[in-house]
Motif scaffolding. Structure first.
Motif, mmCIF file in Angstrom:
data_model
loop_
_atom_site.group_PDB
_atom_site.id
_atom_site.type_symbol
_atom_site.label_atom_id
_atom_site.label_comp_id
_atom_site.label_asym_id
_atom_site.label_seq_id
_atom_site.Cartn_x
_atom_site.Cartn_y
_atom_site.Cartn_z
ATOM 1 N N GLY A 33 -3.366 -6.381 10.591
ATOM 2 C CA GLY A 33 -4.065 -5.483 9.675
ATOM 3 C C GLY A 33 -3.602 -5.727 8.242
ATOM 4 N N LEU A 34 -4.118 -4.931 7.329
ATOM 5 C CA LEU A 34 -3.785 -5.116 5.923
ATOM 6 C C LEU A 34 -3.095 -3.876 5.374
ATOM 7 N N LEU A 35 -2.092 -4.109 4.530
ATOM 8 C CA LEU A 35 -1.402 -3.011 3.855
ATOM 9 C C LEU A 35 -1.109 -3.394 2.420
ATOM 10 N N HIS A 36 -0.927 -2.365 1.601
ATOM 11 C CA HIS A 36 -0.616 -2.562 0.190
ATOM 12 C C HIS A 36 0.722 -1.887 -0.079
ATOM 13 N N LEU A 37 1.615 -2.560 -0.772
ATOM 14 C CA LEU A 37 2.910 -1.980 -1.108
ATOM 15 C C LEU A 37 2.863 -1.378 -2.503
#
Length: 148
Positions: A33-37
């Protein structure tokens, strides 16, 4: 990692390597999946206000360039490479309408690009032939007893 790259201030989104949760809403983020920090918080795309963007995998530089140009906001998608020990770009997140516009432009100038490719192919072949002739001539000068 920070939200923005120090060099070019682009938004960065990372592919999840192991199951985790969003720091704000608690949504499960599965591997791949995709995540943003953001300030050391792992956010899902919805919480990072990037949920409206569409993933465009790398592979077509012209499409990527045009989509980025037409999108008001875009983010680079990165994935950690165990073998190389660095993040590698996998694609971008851009607005759906930007992708559609880029595809339309690409189709519109397909004939022009094909014509240019053919013209460049002919030029390369002529250059190659000239090089072969010059090279053979030079070899004959250096080695006059060499068979033609």
């Amino acid at each position: 990692m920070t939200m923005e790259s120090e060099k070019n201030k682009d938004l960065l989104v990372f592919m999840v390597r192991r199951d985790t949760k969003c720091s704000e809403c608690g949504e499960e983020l599965w591997k791949g999946g995709l995540l943003h920090l953001k300030k050391d918080k792992a956010l899902c795309l919805s919480c990072a206000d990037l949920g409206h963007l569409e993933y465009l995998p790398s592979g077509s530089p012209a499409l990527t360039r045009r989509s980025t140009k037409h999108s008001k906001i875009h983010a680079k998608v990165l994935k950690w490479s165990q073998t190389r020990k660095r993040y590698e770009r996998q694609g971008i997140l851009v607005e759906t309408k930007a992708i559609e516009q880029a595809v339309g432009e690409r189709e519109a100038d397909a004939q022009i690009r094909e014509f240019r490719r053919e013209r460049e192919k002919i030029k390369r072949e002529e250059k190659d032939q000239k090089f072969i002739e010059e090279y053979a001539s030079h070899i004959r000068k250096l080695f006059p007893w060499c068979p033609t």
